[in-house]
Scaffold this motif. Structure first.
Motif, short mmCIF file in Angstrom:
data_model
loop_
_atom_site.label_atom_id
_atom_site.label_comp_id
_atom_site.label_asym_id
_atom_site.label_seq_id
_atom_site.Cartn_x
_atom_site.Cartn_y
_atom_site.Cartn_z
N THR A 253 -7.31 14.03 2.28
CA THR A 253 -6.43 15.17 1.90
C THR A 253 -7.03 16.53 1.28
O THR A 253 -6.75 16.78 0.24
CB THR A 253 -5.07 14.68 1.74
N LYS A 254 -6.80 17.77 2.11
CA LYS A 254 -6.46 18.83 0.98
C LYS A 254 -7.83 19.46 0.27
O LYS A 254 -8.30 19.55 -0.07
CB LYS A 254 -5.44 19.59 0.30
N HIS A 255 -8.61 18.50 1.41
CA HIS A 255 -10.19 18.82 0.67
C HIS A 255 -10.92 20.11 0.73
O HIS A 255 -12.05 20.54 0.35
CB HIS A 255 -11.62 17.50 1.25
N GLN A 256 -10.52 20.60 2.32
CA GLN A 256 -10.98 22.18 2.26
C GLN A 256 -10.48 23.06 1.02
O GLN A 256 -11.57 24.34 0.81
CB GLN A 256 -10.52 22.64 3.95
N MET A 257 -9.22 22.60 0.42
CA MET A 257 -9.14 23.89 -0.67
C MET A 257 -9.66 23.50 -1.94
O MET A 257 -9.60 24.61 -2.49
CB MET A 257 -7.39 23.68 -0.31
N ARG A 258 -10.21 23.10 -1.52
CA ARG A 258 -11.17 21.96 -2.79
C ARG A 258 -12.52 22.40 -2.65
O ARG A 258 -13.12 22.18 -3.41
CB ARG A 258 -10.77 20.55 -3.44
N ASP A 259 -13.39 22.60 -1.87
CA ASP A 259 -14.13 22.94 -1.10
C ASP A 259 -14.93 21.07 -1.37
O ASP A 259 -15.97 21.15 -1.60
CB ASP A 259 -15.10 23.92 -1.79
N GLY A 260 -14.32 20.36 -0.69
CA GLY A 260 -14.63 18.95 -0.64
C GLY A 260 -15.35 18.68 -2.07
O GLY A 260 -15.67 17.36 -2.40
N GLU B 266 -0.49 12.12 -0.55
CA GLU B 266 0.21 11.80 -1.30
C GLU B 266 -0.65 11.63 -2.85
O GLU B 266 -2.00 11.31 -2.47
CB GLU B 266 1.45 11.37 -1.88
N ARG B 267 -0.61 12.83 -3.79
CA ARG B 267 -1.47 12.26 -4.79
C ARG B 267 -1.04 10.76 -5.00
O ARG B 267 -0.09 11.28 -5.56
CB ARG B 267 -1.84 13.64 -5.67
N LYS B 268 -2.43 10.11 -5.85
CA LYS B 268 -2.14 9.20 -6.94
C LYS B 268 -1.49 9.55 -8.31
O LYS B 268 -1.55 10.85 -8.21
CB LYS B 268 -3.30 8.09 -7.57
N TRP C 177 -12.63 8.54 -14.71
CA TRP C 177 -12.18 9.38 -14.01
C TRP C 177 -12.44 8.87 -12.61
O TRP C 177 -13.07 8.00 -12.55
CB TRP C 177 -12.62 11.13 -14.40
N THR C 178 -11.10 9.81 -11.93
CA THR C 178 -10.59 8.63 -10.36
C THR C 178 -10.36 9.94 -9.87
O THR C 178 -9.26 10.39 -10.37
CB THR C 178 -9.91 7.76 -9.86
N CYS C 179 -10.73 10.24 -8.58
CA CYS C 179 -10.09 11.03 -7.52
C CYS C 179 -8.61 10.89 -7.01
O CYS C 179 -8.29 10.23 -7.55
CB CYS C 179 -10.97 11.24 -6.55
N GLY C 180 -7.98 11.72 -7.13
CA GLY C 180 -6.41 11.51 -6.97
C GLY C 180 -6.00 11.51 -5.67
O GLY C 180 -5.18 11.34 -5.43
N TYR C 181 -7.17 12.01 -4.53
CA TYR C 181 -6.70 11.19 -3.04
C TYR C 181 -7.37 10.59 -2.52
O TYR C 181 -7.57 9.86 -1.24
CB TYR C 181 -6.69 12.99 -2.45
N CYS C 182 -9.06 10.17 -3.34
CA CYS C 182 -9.83 8.90 -2.52
C CYS C 182 -9.62 8.46 -3.24
O CYS C 182 -9.98 8.41 -4.97
CB CYS C 182 -10.80 9.70 -2.01
N PRO C 183 -10.63 7.37 -3.13
CA PRO C 183 -11.00 5.67 -4.19
C PRO C 183 -12.46 6.17 -4.82
O PRO C 183 -12.63 5.40 -5.97
CB PRO C 183 -11.82 4.37 -3.08
N GLU C 184 -13.04 7.76 -5.27
CA GLU C 184 -14.19 7.97 -5.84
C GLU C 184 -14.05 7.37 -7.28
O GLU C 184 -12.96 7.98 -7.30
CB GLU C 184 -14.34 8.88 -5.03
N PRO D 295 0.47 -1.38 0.26
CA PRO D 295 -0.02 -0.43 -0.15
C PRO D 295 1.10 1.33 0.16
O PRO D 295 2.16 1.42 0.20
CB PRO D 295 -0.93 -0.45 1.32
N ARG D 296 -0.19 2.32 -0.07
CA ARG D 296 0.60 3.67 -0.23
C ARG D 296 1.15 3.58 1.15
O ARG D 296 0.21 3.61 1.98
CB ARG D 296 0.24 4.71 -0.80
N LYS D 297 2.61 4.24 0.85
CA LYS D 297 3.14 4.99 2.03
C LYS D 297 2.34 5.90 2.90
O LYS D 297 2.09 6.22 4.52
CB LYS D 297 4.88 5.34 2.72
N ASP D 298 2.49 7.05 2.21
CA ASP D 298 1.93 8.98 1.85
C ASP D 298 0.45 8.74 1.72
O ASP D 298 0.38 9.15 0.47
CB ASP D 298 2.64 9.91 2.41
#
Length: 401
Positions: free
Chosen positions: A315-322, A56-58, A292-299, A50-53
């Motif tokens: 991560t950083k969803h506040q900067m993107r307003d969700g 970080e973006r995919k 398409w997929t989200c770079g930070y979540c599995p959506e 699995p990803r360590k961090d």
């Protein structure tokens, strides 16, 4: 003063001679054999980690420079031709003729896979952790301490097992269903409860030509227009579906056969074949139909664009307003392999030990389940399962290098 200048000059000469030394003498030694291992070779596939961090973006499947070049070409084309007819399917609203039978084949294989797993699971037990998404296939759950769920620190990361289901073996992430992928390719935030969400593989098959009464989709006979970047449809509204879709549906109904009672081994072999053929078909569909997929979540979202539903909590969803950070999806995003620990002899009754983790292999849960049901180990997963590694005993771990 003169001594200081001489010292500076000598240091400069030494540094220059050090950095100007050629490296050919280190690399032109033909006596030493060089072994090159291709990482793309499936025979050398290592155990996936699995990803360590997770913050970080995919990684991008397509390089960023290539994406920028495509965007510039599209922008230049809009300036030259503000009003034009889209010629290439499926961007013009039409189906790709050569992929219609592929979509129906993927749909049949998906149903066959789920049906086969539901018949195998009474004979091959599946366990899932109550606190995390870990899955294990065997008589008893393993003792490997990899739990990351709530309360895992007090349990020393030990899993708490419960009986698993078919949905735990194979992962089909859900996507919003699009009735008209050309004119209305996005779902807005206010439509999140009215638009149904279905399996991404099923949505991909519907957009590629599979017609289902429960999830209707608009079929066209003429391409759409692009006016300054906006898609406009001048075709008259018709209630009937296309003739090609009806013909394929009738052909599919004629292929329906009465299921025969099969043994566990035959059922496992057929289920594994359905898995590989389904994955191969999804790869072909993804070459033309965008996913398409989200770079930070599995959506995930199947269609020309990602949706606008603000429900990202990564991560950083506040900067993107969700909003989701959409990028091109891979086959693992659409069909989750769900890697599990490989058990060589399920009849032995021994449990995987935490101290022997580096000697164990992994495999997709579907493959591991079918192998325990009697199917042969596929060649592309023999290295990942580490079949050539001899397990030491618990008292011999300290003696192994």
């Amino acid at each position: 003063m003169q001594r200081r200048k001489l010292l500076q000059i000598s240091v400069f000469v030494i540094r220059k001679s050090h950095y100007s030394t050629p490296v050919k003498s280190l690399t032109t030694n033909h006596d030493v054999p060089v072994v090159v291992v291709d990482d793309d070779d499936p025979l050398y596939a290592d155990v996936p980690k699995p990803r360590k961090d997770k913050s970080e973006r995919k990684p991008y499947p397509t390089p960023m420079k290539e994406l920028i070049r495509r965007a510039k070409e599209e922008k230049q084309l809009r300036k030259l031709q503000p009003c034009r007819v889209l010629e290439d399917p499926p961007d013009n609203g039409l189906l790709v003729p050569e992929l219609v039978h592929v979509a129906h084949s993927v749909h049949r294989r998906r149903n066959s896979l789920l049906s086969g797993l539901s018949k195998i699971i009474p004979h091959v037990p599946v366990h899932r952790c109550r606190c995390c998404s870990e899955v294990h296939i065997g008589k008893e759950g393993h003792e490997i301490r990899t739990c990351t769920g709530p309360g895992s620190g007090s349990r020393s990361a030990t899993h708490v097992w419960k009986r698993g289901r078919v949905s735990d073996v194979v992962l089909f992430p859900k996507s919003f269903h699009l009735y008209d992928r050309a004119v209305k390719p996005r779902v807005i935030h206010d439509e999140r409860f009215t638009v149904p969400k279905i399996s991404a593989v099923l949505e991909l098959c519907i957009q590629a030509g599979v017609d289902l009464e429960k999830f209707p989709s608009k079929r066209r006979s003429k391409p759409v227009y692009s006016i300054e970047g906006r898609i406009v449809d001048f075709e008259e509204v018709s209630d009937g579906s296309s003739e090609t879709a009806v013909a394929v549906v009738l052909q599919e109904d004629d292929r329906c056969k009465v299921e025969e009672k099969k043994s566990l081994k035959e059922l496992s072999i057929e289920t594994m074949e359905s898995w590989f053929e389904m994955v191969l078909g999804v790869r072909k569909l993804m070459e033309r139909y965008k996913v398409w997929t989200c770079g930070y979540c599995p959506e995930i979202q199947v269609g020309p664009k990602g949706h606008k539903v603000r429900m990202c909590k990564a991560t950083k969803h506040q900067m993107r307003d969700g909003m989701h950070a959409w990028q091109e999806a891979t086959i693992d995003d659409v069909v989750g392999p769900n890697y599990v620990w490989h058990v060589r002899d399920p009849t032995d009754g021994s449990v995987l030990d935490n101290s022997l983790t580096r000697f164990y292999g992994k495999a997709p849960a579907v493959v591991q389940m079918c192998v325990q049901g009697g199917a042969l180990v596929p060649d592309q997963y023999k290295s990942m399962m580490r079949l050539d590694v001899v397990y030491p005993q618990r008292d011999e771990v300290d003696l192994v290098a």
